[in-house]
Design an enzyme around this catalytic site. Sequence first.
Site, short mmCIF file in Angstrom:
data_model
loop_
_atom_site.label_atom_id
_atom_site.label_comp_id
_atom_site.label_asym_id
_atom_site.label_seq_id
_atom_site.Cartn_x
_atom_site.Cartn_y
_atom_site.Cartn_z
N HIS A 134 0.56 -1.38 -0.02
CA HIS A 134 0.57 -0.24 -0.29
C HIS A 134 0.87 1.71 0.13
O HIS A 134 0.75 2.17 -0.57
CB HIS A 134 -1.01 -0.34 1.25
CG HIS A 134 -1.70 1.14 1.22
ND1 HIS A 134 -3.00 1.23 0.51
CD2 HIS A 134 -2.20 2.15 1.88
CE1 HIS A 134 -4.02 2.04 0.28
NE2 HIS A 134 -2.93 3.34 1.50
N GLU A 183 -25.19 22.61 -5.02
CA GLU A 183 -25.28 20.79 -4.29
C GLU A 183 -26.26 20.75 -3.57
O GLU A 183 -26.37 19.95 -3.13
CB GLU A 183 -23.82 21.50 -3.26
CG GLU A 183 -23.89 21.98 -2.33
CD GLU A 183 -22.75 22.32 -1.38
OE1 GLU A 183 -22.50 21.21 -1.36
OE2 GLU A 183 -22.92 23.26 -0.56
N ASP A 204 -21.73 16.34 -3.04
CA ASP A 204 -23.44 16.53 -2.16
C ASP A 204 -24.98 15.94 -3.33
O ASP A 204 -25.87 16.30 -3.04
CB ASP A 204 -23.19 18.20 -1.16
CG ASP A 204 -22.94 17.67 -0.10
OD1 ASP A 204 -23.39 17.22 0.56
OD2 ASP A 204 -22.17 18.38 0.47
N CYS A 234 -16.76 21.54 -8.51
CA CYS A 234 -15.75 21.62 -7.91
C CYS A 234 -15.51 19.98 -6.99
O CYS A 234 -14.89 20.01 -5.90
CB CYS A 234 -14.69 22.84 -6.89
SG CYS A 234 -16.41 22.87 -5.94
#
Length: 585
Positions: free
Chosen positions: A187, A429, A453, A500
Site C-alpha cells: 500500500h 449542491e 453533495d 469542484c
Amino acid sequence: MTEISAIGVSSGLVTGKAYVLRRRNYDVPQGRTDDIPGELGRFEEALASIIAETRVMVESARGCSPGSAADILDAYLSLLLDPVVGEGVRDLIGRSHNAAQAVKIGIGKITSMFEGMEDEYMRDRAFDIMDIQNRLLDRLLGDEPGGGDIPPGSILIAEELATSDTVKLDMERVAGIITVCGGRNSHASIVARNMDIPAVVGAADILNLVSTGDDVIIDGFSGEVCVCPTPEAAKSFGERLERYTREKERQRPGVNIPHETADGVQITIGANIGSSEEAARALGYGADEIGLFRSEFMHDNLSYLPDEETQFRSFRDAASAMGGKTVAVRTMDLGADKAFFQTHRLREENPALGYRGIRIQLDHTELLYTQLRAILRAGSFGDIRLMFPMISSVEELRAAKTVLEEVKADLRDDGVPFDEKTLVGMMVEVPSAVIMADRLAKECDFFSIGTNDLIQYTTAADRTNTKVSHLYSHYHPAVLRMIRQTVTAAENAGIGCGICGECAGDPLLLPALIGMGITSISTAPRMISQCCYLISGLNMPQSRELANRVLSCATTREVKQSLTDFAKERNTRRKAPQSPEEVKM
Ligand code: PEP
Ligand code: MG
C-alpha cells in the site's frame, strides 16, 4: 551519519526531517455491557464511517491513476463490505461484549485465519484486516492525536504504511516514505507513486536508527537512505537534488501543457485545498487557481472558532502563494459528515438534511461575520473570491449577502483595507438551488457545482451510507441533467460555472462535462496533470455530442457505457509522456 541500502519503490530524491510513526497499543476497556443496542449502534456508526472514507479514497485513486492503486483499494473496500467482518462482532456484542472488545476479539479471529492461509495473496490480506480492526478501534476509542500534526515536508518512517495511515495523516505534508516492511506493490508504495513521493521499503533497522526530527535523505531510485548526514554528504546531495528538481520541473506535465482543448477552448484547471500550505503545492502541480479552499478543514483540530486574525493570515498566505491567481474561499461548511466545533456539536436524526453549511452560519452570524471580515481583508493581498456552501434558496443567498454588506460597511468605518470588488459565488449542491439556478444566477457572480453533495441530495442516497452507495453515482442521468441545467442558467446570466466535486477529476466523465459547457474544474492537486492531458486531447464538437448522448440516457449503466465507448474510441485517456518518475539522474 548512518547509511542504509533498501529498495527504491517510488523514485525521486528528497531530504527532510524524520517523522516516526509507531503502532498504537489499544487500551480496550474490559467488562460486560448492559447497553447492547447502544454498543451495536456505535459499531455500525464506526463501520459506516470507515467505509465512507475508503470509498472516497477509491474514487480519488481511480481519478488519478487507472491502475493498481484503485484496484488495491477496491479489494480493501470489498473486504470491508464483506458481511463476515461485521457478523462475528455483532454476535459478540449480542453476548454483552462492549463494541471495542468485540472488534478486538471478532476481527482478531479473522486476522489469524488469514495469517494461516496457504495462498500468499490471502495471507497478505491479514494486514488489511488488522488495519480494519485498528481503524474501528480508533473510531471507538477515539483517534490518537498526533497524526494530523505531521509537519509539512516530513519523511514518514513506519513499520508499514496502512490504508488507515493514509486516511489519518495529511499525506500532502509527507515528502518521503521509508518503511521496514512492504514491497513494490504494498500500500505504501502505491500511495507514494500515486502522489509522486519518493519512497523506499525494506529498511530493516530504520526504526532503531532514527528518531523524529533527525535529518534524513532518500534516494528513491537506488533505495539508499542516509540518516543524519555529515555536512559534506548533505552538500553533495543538495547539489544533486537541485539538478533533479530543475529537470523534474521542466518535465512536469501539468505545468507545460496548455490548459485547453485540442481546438483551443480554454479550461481553467483549479485545485481543491484545505489549508494555506497546500496552495504552493497546488501551484507546483500546475493549478490555474484554487477553485475550492475548504475553510472548515483548517480548523479541523480545533474546538473553537479561530479568530479573525488567524483566518485572515491563512487566506492571505494562500493568496500570496498563488501569486495573483484566484483563490475561491468557501465559508465554513460545518455539520453533517464534517466535524463541527465541540461547543456547537449536536446529535441529529438526519444530519445531511439538518444543521450544516450556510444554515449554521446564518444562525450564528457571528461565525459568518468574523470569517467574511477575514476573507475581505485578505482580498487586499491577492485575487480572493468567496463562496457560500449549501445555499438552498434565494433567501439564504440574500441573507448571506446582507451580512457581507454589514461587514463591508464596518470595515469602511474602521478604515481597514479590503477588496471592495470581491466576487461572490455560491456552491450549487442542493437540487432546489439547481431548480432556482436562473434566479440565483442573477444575484451572484459565479456558481461552483458541488457534485459530492448534489449527488446525495438528488438521488436521496447519503454519501456516507454504504447500504445505499449503489445509488450514489455521478453517472446517474439525473445528476448530469442537474449539472447541465445549472450550466445553462449560468450561461444565460453571463456568470461563470465550474465544478469542484470529486467527479471533476474522473477521466471518464470529464469529456462530457466539458461538452456540457463547464469551463472550469477544481480537483485534488495531484489529478491536475491527468486532467490537462485528457482535456488537451478533446475537441468541442465531439465532447458536445458525447454530452448530448449521456444527457439522453435513461440509466446510470447506459451513461457509463457511453462514456466508456467514447474513451475507447477517441483514445482520450492518452498515455502521459515521460513522467517525473522516469527521470533518471
Ligand atoms: C461537494 O459537495 O461537491 C463539495 C465540493 O463540497 P464538500 O465535498 O466539501 O461537501
Ligand atoms: Mg458539499
